[in-house]
Design an enzyme around this catalytic site. Sequence first.
Site, PDB file in Angstrom:
ATOM      1  N   LYS A  22      12.690  26.860 -27.769  1.00 12.16           N
ATOM      2  CA  LYS A  22      12.501  25.546 -27.733  1.00 12.16           C
ATOM      3  C   LYS A  22      11.556  25.015 -26.583  1.00 12.16           C
ATOM      4  CE  LYS A  22      15.295  23.145 -24.621  1.00 12.16           C
ATOM      5  NZ  LYS A  22      14.931  22.622 -23.756  1.00 12.16           N
ATOM      6  N   ASN A  23      11.797  25.639 -25.555  1.00  9.11           N
ATOM      7  CA  ASN A  23      10.482  25.530 -24.550  1.00  9.11           C
ATOM      8  C   ASN A  23       9.034  25.761 -24.824  1.00  9.11           C
ATOM      9  OD1 ASN A  23      12.703  24.071 -23.406  1.00  9.11           O
ATOM     10  ND2 ASN A  23      13.032  25.678 -21.616  1.00  9.11           N
ATOM     11  N   ARG A 105      12.769  14.677 -21.692  1.00  8.76           N
ATOM     12  CA  ARG A 105      11.826  14.680 -20.653  1.00  8.76           C
ATOM     13  C   ARG A 105      10.374  15.360 -21.044  1.00  8.76           C
ATOM     14  NH1 ARG A 105      10.854  16.309 -16.318  1.00  8.76           N
ATOM     15  NH2 ARG A 105      10.471  14.821 -14.767  1.00  8.76           N
ATOM     16  N   CYS A 129      17.013  13.294 -13.785  1.00  4.74           N
ATOM     17  CA  CYS A 129      18.088  13.944 -14.945  1.00  4.74           C
ATOM     18  C   CYS A 129      19.324  14.740 -14.458  1.00  4.74           C
ATOM     19  CB  CYS A 129      17.405  14.902 -16.014  1.00  4.74           C
ATOM     20  SG  CYS A 129      16.953  16.180 -15.556  1.00  4.74           S
ATOM     21  N   ARG A 134      12.945  15.069 -11.220  1.00  7.45           N
ATOM     22  CA  ARG A 134      12.118  15.969 -11.884  1.00  7.45           C
ATOM     23  C   ARG A 134      10.742  15.061 -11.797  1.00  7.45           C
ATOM     24  NH1 ARG A 134      14.436  18.377 -16.925  1.00  7.45           N
ATOM     25  NH2 ARG A 134      12.632  19.678 -16.650  1.00  7.45           N
ATOM     26  N   PRO A 135      10.040  15.161 -10.570  1.00  7.79           N
ATOM     27  CA  PRO A 135       8.803  14.234 -10.428  1.00  7.79           C
ATOM     28  C   PRO A 135       8.064  14.925 -11.655  1.00  7.79           C
ATOM     29  CG  PRO A 135       8.956  15.712  -8.501  1.00  7.79           C
ATOM     30  CD  PRO A 135      10.284  15.953  -9.279  1.00  7.79           C
ATOM     31  N   VAL A 136       6.673  14.169 -11.659  1.00 10.00           N
ATOM     32  CA  VAL A 136       5.614  14.649 -12.459  1.00 10.00           C
ATOM     33  C   VAL A 136       4.167  14.299 -11.792  1.00 10.00           C
ATOM     34  CG1 VAL A 136       6.774  14.130 -14.959  1.00 10.00           C
ATOM     35  CG2 VAL A 136       5.561  12.152 -13.666  1.00 10.00           C
ATOM     36  N   ASP A 137       4.360  14.331 -10.356  1.00 14.95           N
ATOM     37  CA  ASP A 137       3.251  14.093  -9.617  1.00 14.95           C
ATOM     38  C   ASP A 137       2.352  15.162  -9.668  1.00 14.95           C
ATOM     39  OD1 ASP A 137       5.217  15.632  -8.241  1.00 14.95           O
ATOM     40  OD2 ASP A 137       4.099  15.784  -6.608  1.00 14.95           O
ATOM     41  N   LEU A 138       2.700  16.373 -10.170  1.00 10.30           N
ATOM     42  CA  LEU A 138       1.645  17.719 -10.265  1.00 10.30           C
ATOM     43  C   LEU A 138       0.780  17.425 -11.459  1.00 10.30           C
ATOM     44  CD1 LEU A 138       3.903  20.680  -8.726  1.00 10.30           C
ATOM     45  CD2 LEU A 138       2.099  19.125  -7.788  1.00 10.30           C
ATOM     46  N   ASP A 321      17.005  28.637 -15.906  1.00  6.59           N
ATOM     47  CA  ASP A 321      17.484  27.986 -16.990  1.00  6.59           C
ATOM     48  C   ASP A 321      18.719  29.131 -17.511  1.00  6.59           C
ATOM     49  OD1 ASP A 321      16.143  25.919 -17.098  1.00  6.59           O
ATOM     50  OD2 ASP A 321      14.712  26.669 -18.729  1.00  6.59           O
ATOM     51  N   ILE A 343      14.737  26.507  -7.683  1.00  8.06           N
ATOM     52  CA  ILE A 343      13.626  25.688  -8.668  1.00  8.06           C
ATOM     53  C   ILE A 343      14.167  24.380  -8.594  1.00  8.06           C
ATOM     54  CG2 ILE A 343      12.574  25.397 -10.942  1.00  8.06           C
ATOM     55  CD1 ILE A 343      12.059  28.055  -9.573  1.00  8.06           C
ATOM     56  N   ARG A 413      20.746  19.773 -28.139  1.00 12.23           N
ATOM     57  CA  ARG A 413      19.326  19.679 -27.650  1.00 12.23           C
ATOM     58  C   ARG A 413      18.548  21.159 -27.563  1.00 12.23           C
ATOM     59  NH1 ARG A 413      18.486  16.403 -22.401  1.00 12.23           N
ATOM     60  NH2 ARG A 413      16.234  16.725 -23.324  1.00 12.23           N
TER      61      ARG A 413
HETATM   62  C1  EPZ Z   1      10.338  23.566 -17.634  1.00 12.46           C
HETATM   63  O1  EPZ Z   1      10.637  22.265 -17.140  1.00 12.46           O
HETATM   64  C2  EPZ Z   1      11.706  23.658 -18.879  1.00 12.46           C
HETATM   65  N1  EPZ Z   1      11.444  22.609 -19.714  1.00 12.46           N
HETATM   66  C3  EPZ Z   1      12.721  23.589 -18.049  1.00 12.46           C
HETATM   67  O2  EPZ Z   1      13.892  23.968 -18.978  1.00 12.46           O
HETATM   68  C4  EPZ Z   1      12.919  24.964 -16.799  1.00 12.46           C
HETATM   69  O3  EPZ Z   1      14.059  24.558 -16.236  1.00 12.46           O
HETATM   70  C5  EPZ Z   1      11.871  24.349 -15.891  1.00 12.46           C
HETATM   71  O4  EPZ Z   1      10.549  24.545 -16.558  1.00 12.46           O
HETATM   72  C6  EPZ Z   1      11.718  25.719 -14.738  1.00 12.46           C
HETATM   73  O5  EPZ Z   1      11.644  26.858 -15.417  1.00 12.46           O
HETATM   74  C7  EPZ Z   1      10.805  22.576 -20.757  1.00 12.46           C
HETATM   75  O6  EPZ Z   1      10.097  23.752 -20.893  1.00 12.46           O
HETATM   76  C8  EPZ Z   1      10.875  21.775 -21.776  1.00 12.46           C
HETATM   77  P1  EPZ Z   1       8.796  22.623 -13.480  1.00 12.46           P
HETATM   78  P2  EPZ Z   1       9.344  21.603 -15.953  1.00 12.46           P
HETATM   79  O7  EPZ Z   1       7.538  21.790 -13.754  1.00 12.46           O
HETATM   80  O8  EPZ Z   1       8.203  22.144 -16.546  1.00 12.46           O
HETATM   81  C9  EPZ Z   1       8.988  20.584  -9.370  1.00 12.46           C
HETATM   82  C10 EPZ Z   1      15.928  23.719 -19.887  1.00 12.46           C
HETATM   83  O9  EPZ Z   1      17.062  23.715 -19.665  1.00 12.46           O
HETATM   84  N2  EPZ Z   1       7.991  19.903  -9.803  1.00 12.46           N
HETATM   85  O10 EPZ Z   1       8.327  24.196 -13.858  1.00 12.46           O
HETATM   86  O11 EPZ Z   1       9.629  20.103 -16.157  1.00 12.46           O
HETATM   87  C11 EPZ Z   1      10.158  20.630 -10.095  1.00 12.46           C
HETATM   88  O12 EPZ Z   1      10.968  19.401  -9.710  1.00 12.46           O
HETATM   89  C12 EPZ Z   1      14.879  22.878 -19.226  1.00 12.46           C
HETATM   90  O13 EPZ Z   1      15.538  24.116 -21.161  1.00 12.46           O
HETATM   91  C13 EPZ Z   1       7.267  18.825  -9.041  1.00 12.46           C
HETATM   92  O14 EPZ Z   1       7.602  18.659  -7.931  1.00 12.46           O
HETATM   93  O15 EPZ Z   1       9.830  22.213 -14.710  1.00 12.46           O
HETATM   94  C14 EPZ Z   1      10.963  21.813  -9.756  1.00 12.46           C
HETATM   95  O16 EPZ Z   1      11.578  21.792  -8.560  1.00 12.46           O
HETATM   96  C15 EPZ Z   1      15.377  22.300 -17.986  1.00 12.46           C
HETATM   97  N3  EPZ Z   1       6.428  18.053  -9.430  1.00 12.46           N
HETATM   98  C16 EPZ Z   1       9.810  22.684  -9.977  1.00 12.46           C
HETATM   99  O17 EPZ Z   1       8.537  21.882  -9.515  1.00 12.46           O
HETATM  100  C17 EPZ Z   1       6.147  17.993 -10.881  1.00 12.46           C
HETATM  101  O18 EPZ Z   1       4.965  17.069 -11.116  1.00 12.46           O
HETATM  102  C18 EPZ Z   1       9.392  23.354 -11.150  1.00 12.46           C
HETATM  103  O19 EPZ Z   1       9.778  22.339 -12.385  1.00 12.46           O
HETATM  104  C19 EPZ Z   1       6.514  18.924 -11.507  1.00 12.46           C
HETATM  105  C20 EPZ Z   1       7.373  19.921 -11.136  1.00 12.46           C
END
Ligand code: EPZ
Length: 438
Positions: A22-23, A105, A129, A134-138, A321, A343, A413
């Site tokens: 899925k991911n 998301r 969530c 879960r910010p998207v700032d990066l 996960d 994480i 999902r």
């Molecule tokens: C992906 O989410 C996966 N989702 C998540 O799977 C998974 O838990 C996560 O990666 C970590 O492996 C999908 O692939 C659709 P991240 P993602 O950005 O990319 C912080 C599931 O159950 N962060 O790697 O959104 C964040 O808060 C889902 O299938 C920022 O600070 O996760 C976290 O602490 C849930 N700013 C860390 O980075 C940002 O802009 C890693 O998150 C982005 C992230």
Amino acid sequence: MDSFLISGGHRLKGSVEISGSKNSALPIMAACLMAEGKTTLKGIPRLLDIDSMNKLLGMLGCDVVRHEPAEGAGGDGPALNGPLDITVVDENRCEAPYEIVKTMRASICVLGPVLAKRKKAIVSIPGGCAIGDRPVDLHVRGLQKLGAEFHTENGNIIGEVRGRLKGCRMYLGGAQGPTVLGTINVMCAATLAEGQTVLVGAACEPEVVDCANLLNKMGAKITGHGTPEVQIEGVESLKGCEHRVIPDRIECGTFMIAAAITNGELELKHCNLDHLVAVADRLEEVGVNICRENGTIRVSSARRLNPVEMTTQPYPGFPTDLQAQLMALLCLADGISVVTERIFPDRFLHVGELNRMGGRVRKEGATAVVQGVRELQGANVMASDLRASAALVLAGLVAKGTTRIDRVYHIDRGYEKIEQKLVAVGAQIERINEKAWG
Ligand code: EPZ
């Protein structure tokens, strides 16, 4: 809303086919927004999140067609899912509205591709969530470094590009380490930028590698994917291609734990143990036997489960996960385990529910101390997010008596046909509709 009724205590034995990831599928589908012509994706699982992405791609001007599987076709996962064709037919649309982003998301994955190809993107800001903020700032910072300009308006991120994005060298990590979807978003956009982009501190997850492989088939020039430094030479355009997504390592890990928790014996087909080295390491420490034969993994477990320490980390570390599912197993270990979440530090909603089933888990900040118990008992519990729900299913498989799990749409999902797969190997699990339940 559907619920599961699980009658616990049945040893699982038999063979399970693991679905496509899925991911991996979600960002790969979004990347198709950048290609000229048709892209054919194989191994895409049938899941609610995939339906949501199909809908979003439709809103963004794509023609999305799911084919029926070819007669007698084999080797495409359990459902023998037919391929998914994605063709962009209208490039004028550039909005991912709240109504879709709030249900998924991963809609944020369209930001980089739409911005790079259509020069403007409007994406509703994903809220928090169940697993935490879960910010998207990066994502936004990375795209800004490529030259995109952003502002927010009425809950939307609005990005614009004047001319063409410009490659540069940038650091993409954040306070919790690398970002998976952020890396993919910026990598996608950089494929169409002018010149070279180097992403330092990139995520190394197999899903990033899978997306880079797809983009390279489309004509992109990406190297270093799977390492923390990814180089991208910008190209003028990308063209449609054919691609099969990787097996779902999280589904595979969940079934490995299902074998272990029921003291069963499962053969898992269409999976890649290379993506699960840290998981196999922890499970072997617990006392689980894992053996690999070609594309198949055989998992069986010793009666006595050892307690372990485990910390979630970016790949190749233990994946967040699978944290909840491992915790369900550790509830039955012979001693005290320590589980630390690095994480998503608040990803512990399953703790209260596991305790309702007789678990003894105490949470202290981002750590949970799990005192093993002799048995879990069936109870009425609530699914809160995808992986927490999977942990409750695992606990229900071994609990004494009946477990009822409400709100299983969370499981739908991300786990393709989970109850059919479990029933086929000996579980007693039934899906009921709330109305039918009364
Ligand atoms: C992906 O989410 C996966 N989702 C998540 O799977 C998974 O838990 C996560 O990666 C970590 O492996 C999908 O692939 C659709 P991240 P993602 O950005 O990319 C912080 C599931 O159950 N962060 O790697 O959104 C964040 O808060 C889902 O299938 C920022 O600070 O996760 C976290 O602490 C849930 N700013 C860390 O980075 C940002 O802009 C890693 O998150 C982005 C992230």
